[in-house]
Design a protein around this motif. Structure first.
Motif, PDB file in Angstrom:
ATOM      1  N   UNK A  98      21.829  -3.590  32.769  1.00 25.28           N
ATOM      2  CA  UNK A  98      22.221  -4.523  33.610  1.00 25.28           C
ATOM      3  C   UNK A  98      22.766  -5.581  32.858  1.00 25.28           C
ATOM      4  N   UNK A  99      22.636  -5.564  31.688  1.00 32.85           N
ATOM      5  CA  UNK A  99      23.514  -6.676  30.759  1.00 32.85           C
ATOM      6  C   UNK A  99      24.793  -6.066  30.682  1.00 32.85           C
ATOM      7  N   UNK A 100      25.842  -7.153  30.298  1.00 35.11           N
ATOM      8  CA  UNK A 100      27.268  -6.806  30.295  1.00 35.11           C
ATOM      9  C   UNK A 100      27.668  -6.393  28.699  1.00 35.11           C
ATOM     10  N   UNK A 101      28.453  -5.242  28.799  1.00 32.34           N
ATOM     11  CA  UNK A 101      29.093  -4.707  27.650  1.00 32.34           C
ATOM     12  C   UNK A 101      30.220  -5.819  27.060  1.00 32.34           C
ATOM     13  N   UNK A 126      31.854  -8.860  27.786  1.00 37.85           N
ATOM     14  CA  UNK A 126      31.737 -10.322  28.194  1.00 37.85           C
ATOM     15  C   UNK A 126      32.018 -11.481  26.998  1.00 37.85           C
ATOM     16  N   UNK A 127      32.128 -12.608  27.561  1.00 40.56           N
ATOM     17  CA  UNK A 127      32.361 -13.933  26.582  1.00 40.56           C
ATOM     18  C   UNK A 127      30.926 -14.042  25.940  1.00 40.56           C
ATOM     19  N   UNK A 128      31.113 -14.749  24.661  1.00 44.10           N
ATOM     20  CA  UNK A 128      29.930 -14.820  23.902  1.00 44.10           C
ATOM     21  C   UNK A 128      28.931 -15.585  24.730  1.00 44.10           C
ATOM     22  N   UNK A 129      27.618 -14.793  24.682  1.00 47.64           N
ATOM     23  CA  UNK A 129      26.470 -15.707  25.142  1.00 47.64           C
ATOM     24  C   UNK A 129      26.549 -15.460  26.709  1.00 47.64           C
ATOM     25  N   UNK A 130      27.268 -14.499  27.170  1.00 48.61           N
ATOM     26  CA  UNK A 130      27.352 -13.962  28.350  1.00 48.61           C
ATOM     27  C   UNK A 130      26.771 -12.611  28.907  1.00 48.61           C
ATOM     28  N   UNK A 131      26.054 -12.218  27.806  1.00 47.66           N
ATOM     29  CA  UNK A 131      25.441 -10.763  28.250  1.00 47.66           C
ATOM     30  C   UNK A 131      24.731 -10.633  29.383  1.00 47.66           C
ATOM     31  N   UNK A 132      23.792 -11.704  29.711  1.00 46.32           N
ATOM     32  CA  UNK A 132      22.769 -11.527  30.877  1.00 46.32           C
ATOM     33  C   UNK A 132      23.399 -12.533  32.049  1.00 46.32           C
ATOM     34  N   UNK A 133      24.757 -12.910  32.236  1.00 43.02           N
ATOM     35  CA  UNK A 133      25.098 -13.793  33.154  1.00 43.02           C
ATOM     36  C   UNK A 133      24.954 -13.343  34.714  1.00 43.02           C
ATOM     37  N   UNK A 134      24.737 -11.929  34.803  1.00 50.69           N
ATOM     38  CA  UNK A 134      24.850 -11.330  35.965  1.00 50.69           C
ATOM     39  C   UNK A 134      23.256 -10.902  36.563  1.00 50.69           C
TER      40      UNK A 134
END
Length: 363
Positions: free
Chosen positions: A193-196, A198-206
Motif C-alpha cells: 500500500x506504499x507507493x513505488x 512518488x516524490x521524496x517522502x511520499x511513499x505513504x501519502x495514500x
C-alpha cells in the motif's frame, strides 16, 4: 457468501475480493514453511559476533515473533507453522555477487533463490513446504527483503524449487516479526500500500500509518479488515454491502461480543469501491489510544491498480480534506471519532455512538 460487485483488472497483487491461489498461498489452508539460515564464503556466521553467529537470534526475531504477528493480523485464524533449520548453509557465491540491492530484477532475485533452494537440498525437499524463508547472516550485503509470489511458476534450482519465497535482508533486525507478517501478506496475495513511484517522502501519502502492508512501523499496523475478510479471517456476518444510493444506518461492533458490523463495503463503479471499517486501540493498533482510541476509517479501493501503484487511498476526515493523497504516516488525520464525519466521492460517513450514518450519492 457476501455479494460484493467490485472487479480487479490490475494484472498483479491488488484489491480484488478473490485471491488468485494459483500464484499465492491459500490463507484458509494449513500452511507449512521452512526457514533456513545462510552465510557466504566472504561473510561466515562463525566470524560474526554473538548473538549473530548462531541461529537462535534469527529464530526469535523472525520465526517466533513472526508467528505472533501473524496470529495478530489474522485474529488467530491462520494455521501456519515454521520449521527452522538447525544450522547454517553457505551460499556458493560471495554476498555482493548476488547484487541483492534495494531494487532488483526478477532474474537477480531468482538466481539468489535458486542457490538457496539447492544449498539445503540434502536436508529438505521444498515440495514438502508451502513457503520458503531465507535468512542471511548479519553483516551480509542483503539490505532488504523482497518476496517471490509465483506458486504456479516456481524458481528451480538444480535439486529444489520454490514459488513462494521470502529472502530476508538487514531490515529484519529492526522490523522483526512485523516484517515477516508483511512479506507473508504478499505470499497470501496482499499488495503493497506504499507507493513505488512518488516524490521524496511520499511513499505513504495514500495509506498513511494504516496497515503493515503499507508502513510496517505505522501507528496502526494491523491489516485492513477488507484484507482480513478476503483472506477468510473476518466472517461474512460481520460485513455489510451497501449497493445503491440514499441514506443508511449500520450498527457497528467495537468488541467481539457486540452485535453489528465491523466492515461496510460500498461499490462505486465496476473497478472502484469504498470501505468503512472499525478500528480500536488494541493489539497491534494500541497506539490509536493517542488519537482517540475508538473510531472508524474510510478508504477508497481502485481495481485498476496493482500494489505499489496507489490501489488504496485512506480518506482524511472532515476538516483535513486538503491532506487527501498527502497523508503523513507519523500523524493521524483519518481516524473518525464519535460525532465526526468523513466524505469523498459521493460517500459521507458520520459516526454517532455505535452507528455509522452513511449517505451515498453518485458523482
Amino acid at each position: 457468501m457476501v455479494e460484493f460487485k467490485f472487479k480487479q483488472t490490475a494484472p498483479w497483487l491488488g484489491m480484488g475480493q478473490k485471491i488468485d491461489t494459483e500464484y499465492s498461498a491459500d490463507a484458509r489452508a494449513k500452511l507449512r514453511a521452512l526457514m533456513i539460515f545462510v552465510d557466504f564464503p566472504n561473510c561466515r556466521a562463525c566470524d560474526a559476533e554473538a548473538p549473530y553467529n548462531g541461529t537462535a537470534y534469527y529464530r526469535e526475531i523472525l520465526a517466533e515473533d513472526g508467528l505472533r504477528a501473524m496470529a495478530a493480523v489474522s485474529d488467530g485464524r491462520i494455521d501456519l507453522t515454521i520449521d527452522c533449520a538447525d544450522g547454517w548453509y553457505t551460499m556458493p557465491k560471495d554476498d555482493a555477487e548476488y547484487k541483492m540491492e534495494r531494487v532488483i530484477t526478477y532474474e537477480i532475485h531468482a538466481a539468489y533463490i535458486a542457490d538457496a533452494c539447492d544449498v539445503c537440498a540434502d536436508d529438505y525437499d521444498l515440495d514438502d513446504y508451502d513457503i520458503f524463508y531465507v535468512v542471511p547472516v548479519k553483516g551480509s550485503a542483503v539490505p532488504y527483503s523482497p518476496t517471490l509470489v509465483s506458486r504456479k511458476y516456481p524458481v528451480c534450482g538444480q535439486r529444489n524449487k520454490s514459488g513462494l519465497c521470502v529472502t530476508f535482508g538487514a531490515d529484519m533486525h529492526f522490523r522483526k516479526g512485523l516484517l515477516l507478517a508483511h512479506e507473508t501478506g504478499h505470499i497470501l496475495g496482499l499488495p503493497d500500500y506504499y507507493s513505488y513511484q512518488c516524490e521524496r517522502g511520499g511513499d505513504f501519502a495514500k495509506c498513511g500509518g494504516w496497515s503493515l502492508m503499507g508502513l510496517i512501523e505505522g501507528f496502526a499496523p494491523d491489516w485492513f479488515l477488507y484484507d482480513k475478510w478476503r483472506l477468510g479471517f473476518v466472517p461474512d456476518e460481520r460485513v455489510e454491502v451497501l449497493d445503491g444510493i440514499g441514506e443508511f444506518e449500520v450498527k457497528l461492533a467495537f468488541a467481539d461480543e457486540d452485535e453489528g458490523k465491523t466492515l461496510v463495503l460500498i461499490p462505486a463503479e465496476e473497478t472502484r469501491a469504498y470501505a468503512v471499517e472499525v478500528r480500536m486501540a488494541s493489539g497491534l493498533d494500541e497506539k490509536l489510544a493517542k488519537y482517540g482510541g475508538r473510531g472508524i476509517i474510510l478508504y477508497e479501493m481502485d481495481g485498476t491498480r496493482s500494489g505499489g501503484y496507489d490501489c488504496l487511498n485512506v480518506i482524511p476526515k472532515a476538516g483535513s480534506e486538503e491532506f487527501y493523497g498527502k497523508l503523513n504516516a507519523r500523524e493521524c488525520r483519518e481516524f473518525v471519532l464519535d460525532g465526526e464525519s468523513v466524505s469523498h466521492g459521493g460517500v459521507t460517513v458520520t459516526l454517532e455512538g455505535e452507528t455509522a450514518k452513511i449517505t451515498i450519492e453518485r458523482e
